[in-house]
Design an enzyme around this catalytic site. Structure first.
Site, PDB file in Angstrom:
ATOM      1  N   LYS A  55      -5.460  -2.569 -16.241  1.00 19.11           N
ATOM      2  CA  LYS A  55      -4.078  -3.098 -16.091  1.00 19.11           C
ATOM      3  C   LYS A  55      -3.790  -3.115 -17.274  1.00 19.11           C
ATOM      4  O   LYS A  55      -3.918  -3.416 -18.758  1.00 19.11           O
ATOM      5  CB  LYS A  55      -4.317  -4.273 -15.540  1.00 19.11           C
ATOM      6  CG  LYS A  55      -4.324  -3.853 -13.725  1.00 19.11           C
ATOM      7  CD  LYS A  55      -4.273  -3.478 -13.206  1.00 19.11           C
ATOM      8  CE  LYS A  55      -5.110  -3.127 -12.110  1.00 19.11           C
ATOM      9  NZ  LYS A  55      -4.995  -1.592 -11.181  1.00 19.11           N
ATOM     10  N   SER A 101      -4.198   3.710 -10.042  1.00 24.69           N
ATOM     11  CA  SER A 101      -3.121   2.372 -10.424  1.00 24.69           C
ATOM     12  C   SER A 101      -2.457   2.118 -12.710  1.00 24.69           C
ATOM     13  O   SER A 101      -0.987   1.717 -12.144  1.00 24.69           O
ATOM     14  CB  SER A 101      -4.058   1.444 -10.457  1.00 24.69           C
ATOM     15  OG  SER A 101      -4.566   1.366 -11.248  1.00 24.69           O
TER      16      SER A 101
END
Length: 173
Positions: A89, A41
Site C-alpha cells: 500500500k 489495489s
C-alpha cells in the site's frame, strides 16, 4: 586418488554452504528481497495491465529498519487482518496527522502514535486503512523501491502523495 579429491570437494562445498546460507538468509531478512505484486489495489502504479500480468518489485527492508517512512512511500506490511499475508500500500498519513477518510466509519481520524494510514492507489478496489483503520508501524515489512519485472516496466518507484489525499493537518504543522 579420485576419492581424495571428491572428499576435499565435498568438504569445500559443505563449508561454503554453511557460510552462504546464513549470509543469504541475513541479507533477505535485513536488506532486501523481491516480491510479486498481485491484485488491482495499487493500479495504475503497480500491475497496470490487470490480472494477466504482475509486477515484481524490490522490497528494501533496510530503509524501514527504524520504522521511518514518508507520506507517499509504497510499503509492504503484514496484513492487520491476516498475519499470514503481506500487503502492499501507499503511506498516506503518519502519526499525529489528521486524515479525511474515504469510507471509514469515522470521517476524520487523527493517526495515533506509532501508527500510519495506508491506502491502495485504486480506490474502491483496495482493502486498506479505510477498512481496518490506522496500522501499527510494527507491521511494516519493507519499502517497495523498484519495479524489476517485466523489463519494459523497470523503474524506480516514486514516493508520491496524491494531492487529494494530503492530510487535513500534518503533525509537522
Amino acid at each position: 586418488m579420485a576419492h581424495l579429491y571428491g572428499r576435499r570437494y565435498l568438504r569445500a562445498f559443505v563449508s561454503g554452504f554453511f557460510v552462504a546460507v546464513p549470509v543469504t538468509v541475513t541479507f533477505l531478512d535485513r536488506v532486501a528481497c523481491v516480491a510479486k505484486v498481485e491484485g488491482a489495489s495499487m493500479q495504475p502504479s503497480l500491475n497496470p495491465s490487470g490480472r494477466n500480468k504482475s509486477d515484481v518489485v524490490l522490497l528494501n527492508r533496510w530503509t524501514v529498519r527504524n520504522y521511518e517512512v514518508q507520506r507517499g512511500d509504497i510499503v509492504s506490511l503484514v496484513s492487520p487482518k491476516n498475519p499470514e499475508q503481506k500487503i502492499i500500500k501507499r503511506v498516506i498519513a503518519l502519526e499525529g496527522d489528521i486524515i479525511k477518510t474515504m469510507g471509514h466509519k469515522n470521517r476524520y481520524i487523527k493517526i495515533p502514535r506509532g501508527h500510519m494510514w495506508v491506502e491502495g492507489d485504486h480506490y474502491g478496489h483496495s482493502f486498506d486503512s479505510n477498512a481496518f483503520g490506522p496500522v501499527s508501524l510494527g507491521l511494516l515489512h519493507a519499502q517497495a523501491t523498484y519495479i524489476l519485472w517485466p523489463p519494459n516496466r523497470w523503474q524506480k518507484l516514486k514516493s508520491l502523495l496524491p494531492q487529494e489525499r494530503t492530510p487535513v493537518q500534518n503533525h509537522d504543522d
